[in-house]
Design an enzyme around this catalytic site. Sequence first.
Site, PDB file in Angstrom:
ATOM      1  N   ASP A 517      -4.844  52.915   8.293  1.00 33.10           N
ATOM      2  CA  ASP A 517      -4.852  54.261   7.706  1.00 33.10           C
ATOM      3  C   ASP A 517      -6.171  54.944   8.059  1.00 33.10           C
ATOM      4  O   ASP A 517      -7.245  54.324   8.013  1.00 33.10           O
ATOM      5  CB  ASP A 517      -4.705  54.172   6.184  1.00 33.10           C
ATOM      6  CG  ASP A 517      -4.488  55.539   5.556  1.00 33.10           C
ATOM      7  OD1 ASP A 517      -3.393  56.091   5.748  1.00 33.10           O
ATOM      8  OD2 ASP A 517      -5.426  56.030   4.908  1.00 33.10           O
ATOM      9  N   ILE A 518      -6.081  56.239   8.455  1.00 36.39           N
ATOM     10  CA  ILE A 518      -7.293  57.011   8.752  1.00 36.39           C
ATOM     11  C   ILE A 518      -7.928  57.434   7.419  1.00 36.39           C
ATOM     12  O   ILE A 518      -7.276  58.061   6.575  1.00 36.39           O
ATOM     13  CB  ILE A 518      -6.963  58.250   9.593  1.00 36.39           C
ATOM     14  CG1 ILE A 518      -6.292  57.835  10.924  1.00 36.39           C
ATOM     15  CG2 ILE A 518      -8.214  59.067   9.882  1.00 36.39           C
ATOM     16  CD1 ILE A 518      -5.853  58.991  11.781  1.00 36.39           C
ATOM     17  N   GLU A 561      -0.769  59.810   8.690  1.00 40.56           N
ATOM     18  CA  GLU A 561      -1.983  59.284   9.314  1.00 40.56           C
ATOM     19  C   GLU A 561      -2.015  57.765   9.308  1.00 40.56           C
ATOM     20  O   GLU A 561      -3.066  57.168   9.520  1.00 40.56           O
ATOM     21  CB  GLU A 561      -3.217  59.824   8.589  1.00 40.56           C
ATOM     22  CG  GLU A 561      -3.461  59.292   7.204  1.00 40.56           C
ATOM     23  CD  GLU A 561      -2.693  60.036   6.118  1.00 40.56           C
ATOM     24  OE1 GLU A 561      -3.004  59.832   4.953  1.00 40.56           O
ATOM     25  OE2 GLU A 561      -1.771  60.839   6.440  1.00 40.56           O
TER      26      GLU A 561
END
Length: 646
Positions: A517-518, A561
């Site tokens: 995950d960003i 994302e």
Amino acid sequence: MLKNGFFIFPLINPTIMKQVFKRILLVVLFLFAANSSLAGEVKPPVAVHGVLDLRQWDFTKDGPILLNGEWELYWERLLDAPDMASDQRGSNGFYPVPRKTWEGFQLPDGRVLGATGYATFRLKILLPKQKKRSLKEILAIGRTFANSNQILKVVDNQGIPLGPSVIKGRVGKEPGSSIPVWTHKVEPFVHAHEFYLIWQISNFHSFRAGPQVAPTMGYYGQVRDEYFLKIAQDFFIIGLLAIMAAYHLIIFMLNRSDRASLWLGLYCLQIAGFSATVNGYLNYFVENTLFWELQFKAYYALFINLAVPVFLMFIRSVFPGQIKEKLFWILVYHGVAVAIVRLVAPVTWTGYAFVHAYFLLSLLVLLMYQIYVVYIALRTPFRRQAQAMLTGLVVLTIASVNDALMVAGFLPYTFFLIPGALFVLILSQALTVAVNNQETYQAKIKAEQQALIAERNSLENLLALQKAENEKAHFSRMANMDALTQIANRRHFDHYLATELKRCSRSGQPISLVMIDIDFFKQFNDAYGHQGGDECLQKVARIIADGAHRQTDVAARYGGEEFAVIAPETTLEGMMQICELIRSALKAAAIPHKQSKIADIVTLSMGVACQHPDQDDTPDLLVQKADEALYRAKSAGRNRVETTEC
């Protein structure tokens, strides 16, 4: 074609026969025109009772002359001019020159000469008296031929030599002191209005001997030019034959099914060897008895006798359906048998004359049979080859008859037509084979072109099919690919994870999954906009895909994302290495993120799960464990990797 034991000649198209006879007539007229032109309009004088009167002969106008006629014979005596003056026994009569052999010649005392022996021949020459002769008027002797050893001397009335002797081999009174050779020489001499030719000949190595062709006498320039012209002509023909032999043998090596080229190439080599041997060119390198015997055997066995079966094999390869196999093999074995006899038998064997006569008779029969075979072939698709070969064979037959009559004395001696006729025959066949090869090549090219067209059509169909399959694969790939990031989408992720989970359960290998995950991506979008957010997703996706570098690893966009990497047959430690590669690459990329609460660049949080699946396991457990690890990474402050095992 046989009927009731007799040959029945088929009806041939008159147009074809007209073309054949036209070719034969042109070649025959050319040969006889050349023969008659060389014979000359002036009938040369001949020697009578050992004297040749040339006082009316104009060497400038009439050219060189063959010293034919009656020479004085001194049998079993090798005498010079002084010896003849002191020898009280006198001559043994007069010997006609030329004569094919002295064997069978009867002396005045009733003795009949055999093939071996030695003798001296003498001829007195009378020329017109002149006070002074120019250098151009120096006479020369050249181009004698005898199947034996010989020395030809020019002396004056006192026996003093007037010039160098024409020496061929070594003359002796016994086999050990006699060396035969095949050569031709030209020697000049300073002459008076009256002089003698002393010709010593010995033979212990051949079934034929004696002066078969008289010497040539004329101005030195004339005889020399004629001599070198003959050498040039011989080497021209030998060279052409060698080139044709090499050409056809190379064709055979490139195409082993072309037997006609093989046999024609070998035949060209045999005729080239025949010409080189009979004209004595090999003797310029070696002069000894053993080498002469090898030449003798090669000349008769390899270059004459074996040429017959080789040419028969050539005809059979050109006209395979026209020769009766039984008769063909009888003729071939007959030629081979005669060649073996000549190879094995000593050169002095008395049966050589019989074998030679038998061979000439069988050769005439064989020639007639070959003409018949080719005549039959005029009705076949091989008509062009048949026309050329029939022309050459008829010309060869006429040349053979002409030469036989010339040797027998019924025609004036000029030159032998058989070598030229053989060359015409070989050249016609070489040109025919070349044309046939060209036509075969063109047919092959046409067939290859048609095959290429068919192959192109097949290839076009295959390309169309391949294009359809590629389009199908493309659409399938597009259906499994995320449009924004160009990596696998969620659909492909679910399918691939289920497939690899089952495979690893069968092989007993682990499978690892990382959920990514960003960090603070919503804030990134707020700060840089949706376009900046899309560019960030694309850069991160490329870095993650590069980190999953194995062929079996798959990087996918899981949603928003969030990304994932599936690594079959990978342990927890191996997956950690992949994660560190991704984090290091992202750090090096340094994508700006001013709204991040933990760094001023984009960072990732990762949750890794590893499982040794069973056959009943589903992907849900592995995804759940990876999500839990990801949640712990976020809870622990983000920008880190957390792991768990199932």
